[in-house]
Enzyme design. Structure first.
Site, PDB file in Angstrom:
ATOM      1  N   HIS A 172      17.860 -33.181  25.348  1.00  0.00           N
ATOM      2  CA  HIS A 172      19.214 -33.401  25.845  1.00  0.00           C
ATOM      3  C   HIS A 172      19.408 -32.950  27.286  1.00  0.00           C
ATOM      4  O   HIS A 172      20.335 -33.424  27.950  1.00  0.00           O
ATOM      5  CB  HIS A 172      20.229 -32.697  24.938  1.00  0.00           C
ATOM      6  CG  HIS A 172      20.572 -33.481  23.707  1.00  0.00           C
ATOM      7  ND1 HIS A 172      19.835 -33.389  22.551  1.00  0.00           N
ATOM      8  CD2 HIS A 172      21.550 -34.387  23.464  1.00  0.00           C
ATOM      9  CE1 HIS A 172      20.369 -34.204  21.637  1.00  0.00           C
ATOM     10  NE2 HIS A 172      21.390 -34.825  22.165  1.00  0.00           N
ATOM     11  N   GLY A 173      18.580 -32.063  27.788  1.00  0.00           N
ATOM     12  CA  GLY A 173      18.756 -31.666  29.175  1.00  0.00           C
ATOM     13  C   GLY A 173      17.875 -30.509  29.579  1.00  0.00           C
ATOM     14  O   GLY A 173      17.378 -29.751  28.736  1.00  0.00           O
TER      15      GLY A 173
END
Length: 475
Positions: free
Chosen positions: A332-333
């Site tokens: 996700h990041g």
């Protein structure tokens, strides 16, 4: 270009579908691929090398797929399994290498510079803007290569259908993540019926309304709280804020998924469902079976099960869960908050594996109360990248002693008047009730006129500038 934009709604989409339906069946894949290239090119016109990267990656992965499948005639010598494995590793290196360079290399270099002695802290920090959809494209193409390596009998010499599958504009930027087996038959031959067009338009309108009329508007509350400063908000407003972000994230991504699914119907394909009312769950395990289902299935099929799943005892199961949730956070990041978020989810789901889930399912009232707290608190870790600010926000949520005083003691009354009805509407639309009502009246003029009103109201909101980019584009 995004689905919730006037150029797409009033330009690209109607023009494409008029041309698409008029073309012969044997040219429709080519038309879809060309439209997808145009769609991506328009969205990246300031960085045209991103379009070149997409086309090169598509060509490389088609070649790798052919090499792994090895569909040469039997009179020729087939490649040994070791050679196929080398091609698979090359594909994994090519695809995950791009994702690493664009998404994580800068984060790693930045943190190495912080811990290295000053004389050695000279690593260049490479933080380019992410190519749109690179995370989703990577997972989709890796699933294609792994399926071939594990024996899937795809027709890898059908270059145009494979290229179309990899680049289809309805799900290129933000999913859902589709297995080739789910659309292979439709890519070879598909029927286009008025019923599919009608159903697709209806799904698209519902998704557009969720994005523009719910996600965009409730997201304003989260932004206003950020502008005030977390240290200056009251406890009730802090809870309203994370509720607003939770709703914004859900309707943003669910709305996109519905629009993608609707476009799929209009193309004669059936895309997999990506959400199933996750906010009515009674456990975090159930929540992640309902939220972003295609991502969860990807990690299950290509990470969790190959590691052994839950077949090798409790200790191995916990280890496998840890790996899956750390990778989910990293996917996700690139940020410490995403790693922390993954660890928090791992902890909660591990506790549920040890017996909590069974108890929550037997006592559903307490399960809903538990999730009413757990969902927004985990999303808060996801939303706030600065660990210091995250600590401040938790302090406001639980009114910890020693915190700063609020600027306006009854700020929650002011924002409650502005956003109270919208928060209530979001809560209702998180449940199956609106869909059940729609199904009851789906074939009436009332439903058709209602969806038409949703579409044009959304267009009006976009016209006056009430629009936000999709949150999941940054992942």
């Amino acid at each position: 270009m995004v689905f919730s934009s006037l150029p797409f709604l009033l330009g690209f989409m109607p023009i494409f579908f008029i041309i698409y339906y008029l073309m012969p069946d044997n040219t429709k894949n080519g038309a879809l691929f060309a439209a997808s290239v145009i769609f991506y090119g328009v969205g990246t016109w300031r960085r045209p090398w991103y379009l070149l990267l997409l086309l090169v990656s598509t060509a490389v992965n088609i070649w790798l797929g052919q090499a792994i499948a090895d569909k040469r005639p039997s009179i020729l010598r087939r490649r040994p399994q070791s050679a196929k494995k080398r091609f698979l590793y090359l594909g994994l290196f090519w695809n995950f290498g791009q994702l690493f360079c664009f998404k994580y290399l800068g984060f790693i270099c930045e943190n190495l510079n912080r811990i290295l002695p000053e004389s050695l802290a000279v690593l260049p920090v490479f933080r380019p803007e992410l190519p749109p959809g690179i995370s989703f494209f990577t997972f989709q193409v890796v699933s294609y290569l792994l399926d071939l390596y594990w024996g899937a009998s795809y027709d890898t010499h059908a270059v145009v259908p494979v290229a179309t599958y990899l680049c289809m504009f309805p799900q290129l930027i933000a999913g859902p993540i589709i297995h080739y087996a789910e659309v292979e038959e439709a890519l070879k031959r598909r029927r286009h019926q008025m019923k599919q067009l009608d159903q697709g338009l209806r799904e698209f309108c519902m998704g557009l309304g969720m994005k523009v009329l719910l996600a965009n508007r409730i997201g304003n509350l989260w932004r206003e709280i950020g502008a005030i400063g977390y240290e200056s908000i009251s406890t009730p407003l802090a809870w309203m804020g994370i509720a607003a972000f939770s709703f914004q994230l859900y309707f943003d991504f669910y709305g996109y998924s519905l629009m993608a699914r609707g476009l799929g119907w209009m193309l004669g394909m059936r895309f997999p469902q990506n959400f199933q009312y996750p906010y009515i769950s009674v456990s975090m395990t159930e929540f992640w079976r309902r939220w972003h289902q295609t991502l969860g299935q990807w990690f299950r099929d290509y990470v969790y099960i190959p590691l052994g799943g839950s077949r090798q005892g409790r200790a191995a199961t916990i280890r496998n869960l840890l790996i899956v949730w750390l990778l989910t956070g990293i996917w996700h990041g690139a940020g410490w908050n995403f790693l922390l978020w993954g660890l928090v989810l791992f902890g909660l789901i591990s506790l549920e594996k040890l017996g909590l889930k069974e108890w929550l399912e037997q006592n559903r009232f307490f399960g809903h109360v538990y999730m009413l707290m757990a969902i927004p608190l985990t999303w808060l870790v996801f939303a706030v990248s600065n660990i210091g600010k995250l600590t401040v926000y938790f302090g406001r949520l639980f009114a910890l002693p020693g915190g700063a005083k609020t600027v306006f003691g009854k700020d929650y009354i002011k924002y409650g008047k502005s956003y109270g009805l919208l928060l209530l509407a979001c809560f209702v639309f998180c449940t199956p009730l609106p869909r059940k009502l729609y199904r009851r009246y789906a074939h009436t003029w009332t439903a058709a006129l209602g969806l038409l009103a949703v579409f044009w109201l959304s267009v009006y909101c976009l016209y006056i500038g009430l629009n936000d980019p999709f949150l999941y584009f940054q992942f």
